[in-house]
Scaffold this motif. Structure first.
Motif, PDB file in Angstrom:
ATOM      1  N   THR A  41       7.371   7.571   3.312  1.00  0.00           N
ATOM      2  CA  THR A  41       6.362   8.612   3.476  1.00  0.00           C
ATOM      3  C   THR A  41       6.757   9.534   4.621  1.00  0.00           C
ATOM      4  O   THR A  41       6.724  10.761   4.486  1.00  0.00           O
ATOM      5  CB  THR A  41       4.979   7.985   3.754  1.00  0.00           C
ATOM      6  N   ARG A  42       7.130   8.936   5.742  1.00  0.00           N
ATOM      7  CA  ARG A  42       7.515   9.726   6.924  1.00  0.00           C
ATOM      8  C   ARG A  42       8.806  10.501   6.681  1.00  0.00           C
ATOM      9  O   ARG A  42       9.056  11.506   7.349  1.00  0.00           O
ATOM     10  CB  ARG A  42       7.623   8.816   8.135  1.00  0.00           C
ATOM     11  N   ALA A  43       9.614  10.055   5.697  1.00  0.00           N
ATOM     12  CA  ALA A  43      10.851  10.758   5.349  1.00  0.00           C
ATOM     13  C   ALA A  43      10.615  11.835   4.292  1.00  0.00           C
ATOM     14  O   ALA A  43      11.555  12.494   3.857  1.00  0.00           O
ATOM     15  CB  ALA A  43      11.894   9.759   4.850  1.00  0.00           C
ATOM     16  N   GLY A  44       9.354  12.014   3.875  1.00  0.00           N
ATOM     17  CA  GLY A  44       9.034  13.109   2.974  1.00  0.00           C
ATOM     18  C   GLY A  44       8.809  12.754   1.513  1.00  0.00           C
ATOM     19  O   GLY A  44       8.641  13.664   0.688  1.00  0.00           O
ATOM     20  N   VAL A  45       8.807  11.474   1.156  1.00  0.00           N
ATOM     21  CA  VAL A  45       8.503  11.118  -0.235  1.00  0.00           C
ATOM     22  C   VAL A  45       7.047  11.500  -0.498  1.00  0.00           C
ATOM     23  O   VAL A  45       6.159  11.173   0.293  1.00  0.00           O
ATOM     24  CB  VAL A  45       8.756   9.608  -0.492  1.00  0.00           C
ATOM     25  N   VAL A  89      -0.208   3.526  -1.572  1.00  0.00           N
ATOM     26  CA  VAL A  89      -1.411   4.243  -1.142  1.00  0.00           C
ATOM     27  C   VAL A  89      -1.777   3.877   0.297  1.00  0.00           C
ATOM     28  O   VAL A  89      -2.152   4.743   1.092  1.00  0.00           O
ATOM     29  CB  VAL A  89      -2.584   3.980  -2.110  1.00  0.00           C
ATOM     30  N   ALA A  90      -1.636   2.620   0.675  1.00  0.00           N
ATOM     31  CA  ALA A  90      -1.905   2.221   2.064  1.00  0.00           C
ATOM     32  C   ALA A  90      -0.961   2.953   3.012  1.00  0.00           C
ATOM     33  O   ALA A  90      -1.378   3.412   4.083  1.00  0.00           O
ATOM     34  CB  ALA A  90      -1.770   0.709   2.224  1.00  0.00           C
ATOM     35  N   ALA A  91       0.298   3.099   2.629  1.00  0.00           N
ATOM     36  CA  ALA A  91       1.253   3.834   3.464  1.00  0.00           C
ATOM     37  C   ALA A  91       0.869   5.313   3.564  1.00  0.00           C
ATOM     38  O   ALA A  91       0.926   5.908   4.646  1.00  0.00           O
ATOM     39  CB  ALA A  91       2.668   3.687   2.902  1.00  0.00           C
ATOM     40  N   ASP A  92       0.463   5.912   2.453  1.00  0.00           N
ATOM     41  CA  ASP A  92       0.021   7.314   2.463  1.00  0.00           C
ATOM     42  C   ASP A  92      -1.147   7.498   3.426  1.00  0.00           C
ATOM     43  O   ASP A  92      -1.164   8.422   4.238  1.00  0.00           O
ATOM     44  CB  ASP A  92      -0.419   7.764   1.066  1.00  0.00           C
ATOM     45  N   MET A  93      -2.123   6.605   3.336  1.00  0.00           N
ATOM     46  CA  MET A  93      -3.318   6.720   4.172  1.00  0.00           C
ATOM     47  C   MET A  93      -2.978   6.523   5.649  1.00  0.00           C
ATOM     48  O   MET A  93      -3.446   7.281   6.505  1.00  0.00           O
ATOM     49  CB  MET A  93      -4.373   5.715   3.720  1.00  0.00           C
ATOM     50  N   PRO A 102      -2.347  -2.953   2.481  1.00  0.00           N
ATOM     51  CA  PRO A 102      -2.505  -3.564   1.170  1.00  0.00           C
ATOM     52  C   PRO A 102      -2.849  -5.044   1.339  1.00  0.00           C
ATOM     53  O   PRO A 102      -2.343  -5.710   2.246  1.00  0.00           O
ATOM     54  CB  PRO A 102      -1.122  -3.391   0.538  1.00  0.00           C
ATOM     55  N   VAL A 103      -3.733  -5.540   0.500  1.00  0.00           N
ATOM     56  CA  VAL A 103      -4.119  -6.955   0.530  1.00  0.00           C
ATOM     57  C   VAL A 103      -4.169  -7.498  -0.894  1.00  0.00           C
ATOM     58  O   VAL A 103      -4.326  -6.740  -1.852  1.00  0.00           O
ATOM     59  CB  VAL A 103      -5.484  -7.182   1.221  1.00  0.00           C
ATOM     60  N   VAL A 104      -4.035  -8.807  -1.001  1.00  0.00           N
ATOM     61  CA  VAL A 104      -4.092  -9.498  -2.286  1.00  0.00           C
ATOM     62  C   VAL A 104      -5.329 -10.377  -2.289  1.00  0.00           C
ATOM     63  O   VAL A 104      -5.644 -11.014  -1.286  1.00  0.00           O
ATOM     64  CB  VAL A 104      -2.832 -10.370  -2.488  1.00  0.00           C
TER      65      VAL A 104
END
Length: 136
Positions: A41-45, A89-93, A102-104
């Motif tokens: 994410t931080r690399a622009g994905v 999504v957790a990384a995006d947020m 993220p949790v299971v």
């Protein structure tokens, strides 16, 4: 500092497995996938959560090989299953300043599911549902 939620155990004293992994093992791997996704994410994905909302990416029912996809792989494949999407999504947020992990959790004795735990306002987000998964 972000504190993870208490163990999400539905149904009490089950002996959990996630495929061939225990829930603890699955959460460890999920955390690793989250960290990779945070770096991507931080690399622009591009954002996965936004793409799920507009339909550019979708939930894809669990693949037989159980390959856990990174954000780049989700974009290449056109989507992912629950753990792929939850970690992305957790990384995006988190990258936007919204602490999430993220949790299971155990859905029933033979099924586990990955979602996103958001610290404030303490809630669970299910990216798989956003991406088109039907209720179990």
């Amino acid at each position: 500092m972000f504190t993870p939620p208490p163990r999400l155990a539905l149904g009490g004293g089950l002996r959990p497995t996630f495929g061939r992994l225990s829930l603890d093992e699955a959460e460890g791997l999920l955390q690793g996938l989250y960290e990779v996704n945070l770096r991507q994410t931080r690399a622009g994905v591009p954002s996965v959560d936004q793409a799920l909302r507009v339909g550019s990416l979708r939930y894809i029912r669990r693949d037989p090989s159980e390959h856990w996809r990174t954000k780049r792989e989700i974009w290449t494949y056109g989507g992912g299953d629950c753990e792929d999407l939850a970690a992305a999504v957790a990384a995006d947020m988190t990258a936007r300043g919204e602490p999430a992990i993220p949790v299971v959790y155990r859905v029933n004795p033979s099924l586990a599911h990955a979602v996103v735990w958001v610290k404030r306002p303490r809630l669970l987000i299910d990216p798989s549902r956003t991406g088109g998964m039907r209720a179990p």
